[in-house]
Design a protein around this motif. Sequence first.
Motif, PDB file in Angstrom:
ATOM      1  N   LEU B 123     -11.512   8.538  -5.896  1.00 57.22           N
ATOM      2  CA  LEU B 123     -10.082   8.316  -6.133  1.00 57.22           C
ATOM      3  C   LEU B 123      -9.823   8.472  -7.621  1.00 57.22           C
ATOM      4  O   LEU B 123     -10.549   7.919  -8.437  1.00 57.22           O
ATOM      5  CB  LEU B 123      -9.718   6.897  -5.695  1.00 57.22           C
ATOM      6  CG  LEU B 123      -8.301   6.411  -5.987  1.00 57.22           C
ATOM      7  CD1 LEU B 123      -7.281   7.165  -5.162  1.00 57.22           C
ATOM      8  CD2 LEU B 123      -8.188   4.908  -5.709  1.00 57.22           C
ATOM      9  N   LEU B 124      -8.822   9.249  -7.951  1.00 59.01           N
ATOM     10  CA  LEU B 124      -8.502   9.447  -9.367  1.00 59.01           C
ATOM     11  C   LEU B 124      -7.036   9.101  -9.586  1.00 59.01           C
ATOM     12  O   LEU B 124      -6.162   9.562  -8.855  1.00 59.01           O
ATOM     13  CB  LEU B 124      -8.760  10.901  -9.766  1.00 59.01           C
ATOM     14  CG  LEU B 124      -8.504  11.223 -11.236  1.00 59.01           C
ATOM     15  CD1 LEU B 124      -9.636  10.680 -12.102  1.00 59.01           C
ATOM     16  CD2 LEU B 124      -8.386  12.715 -11.463  1.00 59.01           C
ATOM     17  N   ILE B 125      -6.798   8.292 -10.579  1.00 60.98           N
ATOM     18  CA  ILE B 125      -5.425   7.896 -10.906  1.00 60.98           C
ATOM     19  C   ILE B 125      -5.183   8.249 -12.362  1.00 60.98           C
ATOM     20  O   ILE B 125      -5.959   7.868 -13.235  1.00 60.98           O
ATOM     21  CB  ILE B 125      -5.242   6.379 -10.724  1.00 60.98           C
ATOM     22  CG1 ILE B 125      -5.598   5.953  -9.294  1.00 60.98           C
ATOM     23  CG2 ILE B 125      -3.823   5.962 -11.061  1.00 60.98           C
ATOM     24  CD1 ILE B 125      -5.770   4.451  -9.135  1.00 60.98           C
ATOM     25  N   ASP B 126      -4.163   9.013 -12.602  1.00 59.59           N
ATOM     26  CA  ASP B 126      -3.753   9.223 -13.992  1.00 59.59           C
ATOM     27  C   ASP B 126      -2.239   9.337 -14.057  1.00 59.59           C
ATOM     28  O   ASP B 126      -1.555   9.047 -13.068  1.00 59.59           O
ATOM     29  CB  ASP B 126      -4.481  10.403 -14.645  1.00 59.59           C
ATOM     30  CG  ASP B 126      -4.115  11.729 -14.014  1.00 59.59           C
ATOM     31  OD1 ASP B 126      -3.044  11.812 -13.377  1.00 59.59           O
ATOM     32  OD2 ASP B 126      -4.899  12.687 -14.169  1.00 59.59           O
ATOM     33  N   THR B 127      -1.741   9.750 -15.183  1.00 62.81           N
ATOM     34  CA  THR B 127      -0.294   9.736 -15.380  1.00 62.81           C
ATOM     35  C   THR B 127       0.425  10.692 -14.435  1.00 62.81           C
ATOM     36  O   THR B 127       1.612  10.505 -14.162  1.00 62.81           O
ATOM     37  CB  THR B 127       0.018  10.117 -16.839  1.00 62.81           C
ATOM     38  OG1 THR B 127      -0.914   9.434 -17.677  1.00 62.81           O
ATOM     39  CG2 THR B 127       1.397   9.721 -17.234  1.00 62.81           C
ATOM     40  N   THR B 128      -0.283  11.710 -13.925  1.00 59.62           N
ATOM     41  CA  THR B 128       0.393  12.660 -13.038  1.00 59.62           C
ATOM     42  C   THR B 128       0.630  12.060 -11.664  1.00 59.62           C
ATOM     43  O   THR B 128       1.675  12.258 -11.066  1.00 59.62           O
ATOM     44  CB  THR B 128      -0.425  13.953 -12.882  1.00 59.62           C
ATOM     45  OG1 THR B 128      -1.712  13.633 -12.366  1.00 59.62           O
ATOM     46  CG2 THR B 128      -0.577  14.677 -14.198  1.00 59.62           C
ATOM     47  N   ASP B 129      -0.369  11.359 -11.141  1.00 63.65           N
ATOM     48  CA  ASP B 129      -0.255  10.816  -9.786  1.00 63.65           C
ATOM     49  C   ASP B 129      -1.631  10.332  -9.348  1.00 63.65           C
ATOM     50  O   ASP B 129      -2.579  10.357 -10.111  1.00 63.65           O
ATOM     51  CB  ASP B 129       0.238  11.903  -8.816  1.00 63.65           C
ATOM     52  CG  ASP B 129       0.938  11.310  -7.609  1.00 63.65           C
ATOM     53  OD1 ASP B 129       0.818  10.090  -7.406  1.00 63.65           O
ATOM     54  OD2 ASP B 129       1.597  12.051  -6.889  1.00 63.65           O
ATOM     55  N   PHE B 130      -1.717   9.930  -8.084  1.00 58.74           N
ATOM     56  CA  PHE B 130      -3.020   9.695  -7.465  1.00 58.74           C
ATOM     57  C   PHE B 130      -3.582  11.027  -6.988  1.00 58.74           C
ATOM     58  O   PHE B 130      -2.842  11.952  -6.704  1.00 58.74           O
ATOM     59  CB  PHE B 130      -2.889   8.888  -6.179  1.00 58.74           C
ATOM     60  CG  PHE B 130      -2.305   7.544  -6.307  1.00 58.74           C
ATOM     61  CD1 PHE B 130      -3.114   6.457  -6.509  1.00 58.74           C
ATOM     62  CD2 PHE B 130      -0.947   7.361  -6.176  1.00 58.74           C
ATOM     63  CE1 PHE B 130      -2.575   5.199  -6.574  1.00 58.74           C
ATOM     64  CE2 PHE B 130      -0.406   6.108  -6.244  1.00 58.74           C
ATOM     65  CZ  PHE B 130      -1.220   5.022  -6.447  1.00 58.74           C
TER      66      PHE B 130
END
Lengths: 428, 457
Positions: B123-130
């Motif tokens: 799972l990756l979360i950053d400013t763009t989205d999940f």
Amino acid sequence: MKTLLRSLLVVGAVLALHSLATAANENPWATPPQQRDYLPSSLLFPDQSIPLRFFHDKHLAQEVDCTQCHENATTSVSSADQLIPVGAPGEAVCTTCHDFAGGAEADPPSACATCHANYEPAWKAGRKADDFHAVESAPAAMVLPKNHIKMNHKAHADAGVPCSACHGDLSKVQVATRENSLPVMNTCMDCHDGRRAPDTCRTCHETEPSGRLITSFEGGKLMPAGHFRNDAHDDAWLEKHASTAGNDDQYCANCHTEKYCLDCHTGVVKPFKVHPNNWVLTHPTHARRFDPTCSGCHRTQSFCVDCHKRSGVARASDYSTQTGKDELAWNTGTLGKFHPAGWVGDLKNGSARGMNHHGFQAQRNIRACAACHTEQTCVECHKSQINGGGLGINPHPPSFGKSMKCRSLRDTNARMCATCHVPVPECD
Amino acid sequence: MMSRTALMVSALLLASAPAPALDVHVTADTVGQGYQLITSSGDVLRRSRLHQFLGLAVYDILGDGENQLFVVSQMRFDADFGISDTEATALPQLQNNHFSLMVLYLEARNLGDFLDLRVGRQLLIDTTDFTMFDGALLTFHTGAHVGVDVYSGLEVKNGGDLGVVSSTQLELDGDGAFAEDDDFGIVIGASVFTEGLRDHHARLAWRRVMTPKLESPLGGETNYVDMEKLAGSYHVRVLPELHLAGSAAWDFVSSVLSDARVEARVPGIADCVDIELAWWYFTPTFEGSSIFNIFQTAPLNDVDLRVRYRHGDDASVYLGSYVRLFRQGPDANDPVTDAIITDWGLRGGGKIQLGKTGRVGLDAYFQTGFGDVTTIEAWGGYGFLDDTLDLYTRLSTVLFDDDSRDLLEGTSFGGLVGISYRVRELAKFHLVNELNSNDIEKIQYRVYGFVDLSFWL
């Protein structure tokens, strides 16, 4: 209203009693904290009791070195080490200067009450002259519970960090307490900046073998307070945590596993802290208002649409055909029509749209449309008449063909255009 | 799909071959739900769900106490005994007896003192989205307060043998799930971020999700872009009493500013008052192949103010309000109508900690827009027997009135009582009963059971 007033009175009374109880426990010789942005955590440093009259300021004025009393302060490698002179061994440290046998007349004064304020010893019969602990009842003891911070005093001392860098200027302090002289995170991070010293959470906080912080303590859950980031786990946290997590998800991972995130964000099990009771009935009023946070956990084109089809809220001819159930109860009149009058305007006649027209609703909250309808519903009317086979009602914003949006949509994913336009036209 | 996953599992198992002094963590959570719903046609829908989570993780594979190499996995099995096979076939989202592999990755940290590597389903979360993808994430630490993430892989979809059912963030929204959306999604992205700065936290992230080469209606073959965003976020602690934060995301597919936020927070005025002021601009965007992108959508504009008073660590109250603006604008068929619609809301509440294990609180909010909604929630709980036995409750009242839909009007009541029992840090058992009443169902009863196990081997 009376109930409300009564409730407010009860709340006020609880707060007042709490204040009084706190004040009653205070040691009059405990110097109030000075110039601190906030106080140390009571979870990491559990409540202490230091029923002493003590004067760090006077000792330092006499140029007594810190290690003269805190003997192991420069050699300790664990926060579990007891560095404060307590009990009989601790008093042995005091006797370096204090002549207990001389009592109050000694210089420096050395009576029991010199440090154990208001304590009058009742000596056991036949005590020896040098046995100061042969008393009927001992003075109130210090209570110094184990703290939950990793601390290697030796490493700090070896690096030349003075005691005052962490504990402040004790020359202005009488009894040192958690509040006035134990460090807060701000103190640590003055040096622990990632270059001069490590700045990871696990550098100071106790961790599991996974490297994640231990957050459950006897007094409650350790949670960020928002001193350094927008991470205060307060009443607004549920709404604003996305920004903080998006900025640095590995920061969150210091405490939380992926499962913690997915428990809510996969939308499988209703999180009680998010939705009020009876949510299934009342959620339309929230969703219609356009709550973008719905899509943080629920995918409209699967989670919403499928449940709406099954429960008869959404159009579901495919579902009805396969299951043999009645289609679209709203439109068969069982419970009335779902969409209000004026939902589909007579655009062919050029009449203006009313406020209930679905175009406005879609402008305002297209996710609500997508929660019941698949694209096929829109296509039925909005598909191009020319080669598309639809009614040709143009759904685009004015001057769409000349817009950057048209070009970027066409360039990045022309199969979207091909849903209605065959062949796909150029943007103007 | 299966062969890819099998390869990934094998690689991770090989990589985690026997090593000394392993720290093995096992979590097993069981969730059971039972209740009934009345559909709009009066039918009864049974909900008899069972979700079984299993987490297995092996830390410190190298056995040096540094935890430089570890494997994490999280699995879930869903069953709904209230759904017939016919229904599950008609609506794949409702399928029961489904196994989901949610997370399975191997992570190596601090390689050469500058590199972290994570390989597998993550799972990756950053400013763009999940996003959730099967692939690799490389994190470079430059040592100069700047880090760089680079990643690539295949998007995890709802369907497939090891897909994740009931997901939102794991797959882009827009097209119908399952059969209509079977193309592989190739995820690539990168971000630059600050690290080791106490008062500054920033990230600039770019991500693209696209299909492999497919036949294009424009001729030839192309990679359809399902999502491409550039997003940045920044938080600065100007003073201990003043924090500023902002973020913005540009959607390249729709060429719109999809999300922007600005927030000012003034904590600890006189050690007891916090003030928070935020503006949020949001335009919904969908998967690139979805026609929901082409409609006229007006962005949401929210201005939100909240003031909080804290009485020590044990009590706080807050008051807040927001104003929301929508443009009701012209479209190609109606170039005339152009108006600004204003909604607003109020909220307030507070909580008090009673001793070490007791707590009570109240939250209330009022919102306008398509009618008014007032929600009041009172909650509380108390831990007995050294906090091993916890009794908690919540009462909710919702008064709702939708201007244009007669059926969406009324008062809803709900009460919840739960009890949990904790066995050290090893196990926790919950039983939750929820009783609701509304105009459609006079009495609706729900029961939930949870068993959470967590232990180290």
